[in-house]
Design a protein around this motif. Structure first.
Motif, short mmCIF file in Angstrom:
data_model
loop_
_atom_site.label_atom_id
_atom_site.label_comp_id
_atom_site.label_asym_id
_atom_site.label_seq_id
_atom_site.Cartn_x
_atom_site.Cartn_y
_atom_site.Cartn_z
N ALA A 31 98.62 -47.98 -23.56
CA ALA A 31 97.25 -47.94 -23.07
C ALA A 31 97.00 -46.72 -22.18
O ALA A 31 95.93 -46.10 -22.24
CB ALA A 31 96.95 -49.23 -22.29
N LEU A 32 97.98 -46.34 -21.37
CA LEU A 32 97.83 -45.12 -20.56
C LEU A 32 97.75 -43.88 -21.45
O LEU A 32 96.98 -42.95 -21.16
CB LEU A 32 99.02 -44.98 -19.61
N GLY A 33 98.54 -43.86 -22.54
CA GLY A 33 98.53 -42.72 -23.43
C GLY A 33 97.20 -42.49 -24.11
O GLY A 33 96.93 -41.38 -24.58
N ALA A 34 96.36 -43.54 -24.15
CA ALA A 34 95.05 -43.42 -24.77
C ALA A 34 93.98 -42.95 -23.79
O ALA A 34 92.85 -42.69 -24.20
CB ALA A 34 94.64 -44.76 -25.38
N LEU A 35 94.33 -42.84 -22.52
CA LEU A 35 93.35 -42.43 -21.51
C LEU A 35 93.32 -40.91 -21.38
O LEU A 35 94.35 -40.25 -21.52
CB LEU A 35 93.68 -43.06 -20.16
N PRO A 36 92.14 -40.36 -21.07
CA PRO A 36 92.06 -38.91 -20.86
C PRO A 36 92.64 -38.52 -19.50
O PRO A 36 92.78 -39.36 -18.60
CB PRO A 36 90.56 -38.64 -20.92
N ARG A 165 97.82 -51.85 0.54
CA ARG A 165 98.87 -51.12 -0.20
C ARG A 165 99.36 -51.88 -1.42
O ARG A 165 100.16 -51.34 -2.20
CB ARG A 165 100.07 -50.86 0.71
N VAL A 166 98.90 -53.10 -1.61
CA VAL A 166 99.40 -53.95 -2.71
C VAL A 166 98.23 -54.31 -3.62
O VAL A 166 97.22 -54.85 -3.17
CB VAL A 166 100.06 -55.23 -2.16
N ARG A 167 98.39 -54.03 -4.91
CA ARG A 167 97.32 -54.28 -5.87
C ARG A 167 97.83 -55.06 -7.07
O ARG A 167 98.89 -54.73 -7.61
CB ARG A 167 96.72 -52.96 -6.36
N ALA A 168 97.07 -56.05 -7.48
CA ALA A 168 97.38 -56.78 -8.71
C ALA A 168 96.80 -56.03 -9.90
O ALA A 168 95.65 -55.61 -9.87
CB ALA A 168 96.82 -58.19 -8.65
N THR A 169 97.62 -55.83 -10.91
CA THR A 169 97.18 -55.22 -12.17
C THR A 169 97.52 -56.21 -13.28
O THR A 169 98.55 -56.07 -13.94
CB THR A 169 97.87 -53.87 -12.41
N PRO A 170 96.69 -57.22 -13.49
CA PRO A 170 97.03 -58.29 -14.44
C PRO A 170 97.37 -57.75 -15.83
O PRO A 170 96.78 -56.78 -16.31
CB PRO A 170 95.75 -59.13 -14.48
N ALA A 351 95.78 -50.75 -17.69
CA ALA A 351 96.01 -49.30 -17.60
C ALA A 351 94.99 -48.64 -16.68
O ALA A 351 95.34 -47.74 -15.90
CB ALA A 351 95.96 -48.68 -18.99
N ARG A 352 93.74 -49.06 -16.76
CA ARG A 352 92.72 -48.45 -15.89
C ARG A 352 93.02 -48.72 -14.42
O ARG A 352 92.88 -47.82 -13.56
CB ARG A 352 91.34 -48.97 -16.26
N THR A 354 95.94 -49.34 -13.17
CA THR A 354 97.16 -48.61 -12.85
C THR A 354 96.86 -47.14 -12.62
O THR A 354 97.37 -46.52 -11.67
CB THR A 354 98.19 -48.79 -13.97
N LEU A 355 96.04 -46.54 -13.47
CA LEU A 355 95.67 -45.13 -13.29
C LEU A 355 94.92 -44.92 -11.98
O LEU A 355 95.14 -43.92 -11.28
CB LEU A 355 94.81 -44.66 -14.47
N ALA A 356 94.06 -45.87 -11.63
CA ALA A 356 93.36 -45.76 -10.34
C ALA A 356 94.37 -45.77 -9.19
O ALA A 356 94.20 -45.03 -8.20
CB ALA A 356 92.36 -46.90 -10.21
N ALA A 357 95.41 -46.59 -9.33
CA ALA A 357 96.45 -46.62 -8.29
C ALA A 357 97.18 -45.28 -8.23
O ALA A 357 97.50 -44.78 -7.15
CB ALA A 357 97.43 -47.76 -8.57
N TYR A 358 97.47 -44.68 -9.39
CA TYR A 358 98.13 -43.37 -9.40
C TYR A 358 97.30 -42.36 -8.64
O TYR A 358 97.81 -41.58 -7.81
CB TYR A 358 98.31 -42.86 -10.83
#
Length: 364
Positions: A31-36, A165-170, A351-352, A354-358
């Motif tokens: 899913a990350l690989g499909a993001l720009p 500092r802690v986020r759930a990414t279901p 993935a979205r 997770t990318l926001a966390a990055y």
């Protein structure tokens, strides 16, 4: 507009038989690989790593030719080697499996559960090192990810972290689960599976409390029930389960077989004493299969109102639930409701987040 972010990600869980964490890494990478605007490098810590066949072409692969076991021993004692020496240059490193290496850049750490804290007697000896490795990683991490709100709350409480500092990414459900159909009779017979069965999917380890399920199934059969119990997944460690009457123990199977076995079952059973998410619950619901699972907050978070929740370790309650599965027809309305809810859990959404966390980690 944000620029391209260079992300290195621990892809070691993609090697060998896929566990739940391996599924998480595979689907997240896809899913990350499909993001720009993401340049993703999957890095495997292994002396014999080769590029996984299902790694998307858009994702680079790097093999750090040092076994993860040796690296963990080193990182227990020192801050060497730095992750840059193994994974190359990057803006953020995502430690997908409890252990965040030392490094100079932004680090994001996924903590899947706290079994090693809550139930240390239920984890394999190698995983007990998490009691030291995870706190070291938490001190390094800009952000911490968890698969559920339940685990996020546990991590905040256990380690006294700032909740920001802690986020759930279901986690999500692969689309193939919604199209799953029962095994063809020929293949079912090849696997030694009968027409009427309940299925467990997962690594066979003490945390899954298969002892309760086996005792409940034995009671069900003793009372005249005819459901077979099918156990699918890696052997893991703990009690030997083969040779029990009415129980079929299968090892690691191709994904298509697993989906078909779940789709054809009267129910999926998940009797765990503790979970970080419970992906098989969601996958079974996507396939239209009833779910029997332990009454844990995280499984209620995942399973919603259509799963049947049973007391942890209560053999009588689990036996009665098996009797019910054998005696009643599937609830088609409940199955439709469960499918609709399962469809709201997507790997694209994971993935979205997770990318926001990055991006937030690199800006911190």
């Amino acid at each position: 507009m944000p620029g391209t972010l260079r992300v290195a990600l621990d892809a070691t869980p993609l090697l060998g038989a896929r566990t739940g964490i391996g599924t998480y890494v595979r689907e997240l990478v896809g899913a990350l690989g499909a993001l720009p605007d993401v340049a993703l490098t999957a890095t495997a810590f292994s002396g014999r790593a080769h590029r996984p066949d299902d790694l998307p072409a858009s994702v680079a692969f790097r093999a750090a030719r040092v076994p993860a076991r040796l690296l963990r021993v080193a990182w227990l004692r020192t801050d060497l080697p730095p992750v840059e020496a193994l994974a190359g240059r990057h803006d953020v490193f995502h430690a997908t499996n409890f252990v965040l290496p030392p490094g100079r850049g932004a680090g994001v750490l996924t903590v899947h559960d706290l079994t090693y804290v809550r139930y240390p007697e239920l984890v394999a000896p190698a995983s007990r090192a998490y009691a030291t490795l995870v706190p070291r990683g938490l001190r390094r991490a800009r952000l911490v990810l968890t698969p559920s709100q339940a685990v996020a709350a546990e991590v905040v409480e256990e380690y006294r972290l700032d909740p920001e500092r802690v986020r759930a990414t279901p986690l999500g459900v692969a689309s193939a689960w919604f199209d799953a159909a029962p095994l063809m009779p020929v293949r079912r017979r090849e696997l030694g599976v009968g027409e009427r069965y309940v299925v467990f999917v997962g690594t066979r380890e003490p945390r899954k409390d298969l002892g309760t399920l086996l005792a409940a199934h034995a009671a069900h059969r003793a009372a005249g029930g005819d459901l077979q119990l099918v156990l699918v997944g890696a052997a893991g460690w703990g009690e030997e389960l083969a040779g029990r009457h009415g129980v079929r123990v299968l090892g690691h199977l191709p994904g298509a077989d697993v989906r078909a076995l779940v789709a054809g079952a009267r129910a999926l059973a998940m009797p765990s004493r503790y979970e970080g998410f419970g992906l098989p619950v969601l996958e079974a619901q996507a396939a239209g299969t009833a779910v029997l699972c332990s009454d844990l907050p995280v499984l209620r978070e995942v399973g919603g109102s259509t799963a049947t929740y049973l007391p942890v370790g209560d053999v009588e309650a689990w036996s009665a639930a098996l009797d019910g599965c054998g005696a009643t027809a599937p609830d088609l309305d409940a199955a439709r409701t469960a499918r609709t809810r399962a469809a709201t859990f997507t790997w694209a959404a994971c993935a979205r987040l997770t990318l926001a966390a990055y991006r937030d980690a690199t800006a911190a």
